[in-house]
Design an enzyme around this catalytic site. Sequence first.
Site, short mmCIF file in Angstrom:
data_model
loop_
_atom_site.label_atom_id
_atom_site.label_comp_id
_atom_site.label_asym_id
_atom_site.label_seq_id
_atom_site.Cartn_x
_atom_site.Cartn_y
_atom_site.Cartn_z
N SER A 165 0.82 -1.22 0.00
CA SER A 165 0.00 0.00 0.00
C SER A 165 0.85 1.27 0.00
O SER A 165 0.58 2.21 -0.76
CB SER A 165 -0.95 0.00 1.21
OG SER A 165 -0.22 -0.12 2.42
N ARG A 176 6.86 -7.84 -7.29
CA ARG A 176 7.16 -9.26 -7.50
C ARG A 176 5.92 -10.06 -7.91
O ARG A 176 6.00 -10.96 -8.72
CB ARG A 176 7.75 -9.84 -6.21
CG ARG A 176 8.20 -11.29 -6.33
CD ARG A 176 8.91 -11.74 -5.08
NE ARG A 176 8.09 -11.54 -3.88
CZ ARG A 176 8.50 -11.79 -2.65
NH1 ARG A 176 9.73 -12.21 -2.44
NH2 ARG A 176 7.69 -11.60 -1.62
N SER A 216 1.94 9.31 7.95
CA SER A 216 1.54 9.27 6.54
C SER A 216 0.94 7.92 6.17
O SER A 216 1.65 7.04 5.67
CB SER A 216 2.77 9.54 5.66
OG SER A 216 3.86 8.71 6.06
N LYS A 233 7.97 3.60 16.86
CA LYS A 233 6.56 3.98 17.02
C LYS A 233 5.66 2.80 16.69
O LYS A 233 4.53 2.70 17.21
CB LYS A 233 6.23 5.21 16.18
CG LYS A 233 6.44 5.06 14.67
CD LYS A 233 5.23 4.55 13.92
CE LYS A 233 5.54 4.36 12.46
NZ LYS A 233 4.38 3.86 11.69
#
Length: 334
Positions: free
Chosen positions: A10, A31, A134, A187
């Site tokens: 993604s 791939r 993000s 994180k």
Amino acid sequence: MKISLLGGGSWGTAIARLLKFKGHEINFYIRDKKVVEDINKNHRNSKYLPQVDLGELIATNNIREAISNIEMLVLGVPTNSIRPLLSEIKPDINEDTIIVNLAKGIEVDTLERVSEIVEDILPNNVFVSLSGPSHAEEVAKDIPTAVTVSSKNHQIAKKVQEAFATENFRVYTNDDLIGVEISGSLKNVIALAAGMCDGLGFGDNTKAALATRGIYEISKLGLALGANPHTFNGLAGIGDLIVTCTSMYSRNRRAGILIGEGHTVDEVNKKIGQVVEGIKTTKSAYALSKKYNVIMPITEKLYQVLYEGFNPRIAVSSLMTRAYKEEIEEIFLE
């Protein structure tokens, strides 16, 4: 610029789309032949980023074709896949090629950050890390987002900043490569723990306390490695931690929820369907904490849950009943 992006998950797909729409020439290597066919025929990545129009973006499963005569190589594969991938293509990478990494993790076997892995294999290439809050699903929909890029070479970081920035994708520079990489990696560990608290049925109070103490843990390890303390208050630090601990787009938070509900790590990986970086990074972070003698109670308890079969509810209880102490410790004064 002529850019090769390796990895069709993604995040890799969202960045390939962003760079293509900005006008760069993109060689997009994936791939999985079925994903390549889906992108080229339907202009969608139905497996990893459905319902997002990829426009004229074209993918290939020919890696030699993808890396031919490029100016920039963008790594969109999981951290523990980077070493074998770069070792395979090393003979075909020119020393002038800029290496940009999108992954956030620490290699389990060596405890190296991605910049160190790349330096091992391509010592003469300039490395840049892109990090910050993000989610791919939002970037692909052109929702306003801010990130940071970091490198030992400030001029190259500026060049990458210009290459990636759009009116909806704001890019800052930060010269603290260690801090940016440690923040982005750890994180995911704290987000796993936050998700675990959700899965156990705890509330916002618990998650807020965990995230706050989590950034303290991240900064302690970062400083032990030589990071700038201010990085942990920025986009790569608290910014990325907030979005990863609170959003259902976060694979690490979703994985943590499943763990809190009683699922095994193998079951979690199957249900999520993509690499959950925080699971392996928990192991790496725990090992680093021992190596550098840094006390990291959240990381330690999560490690015990993931790798030693410790009960998640008892893990949270043990964190709440640790010896009483002052909140504001002298980490930044030290």
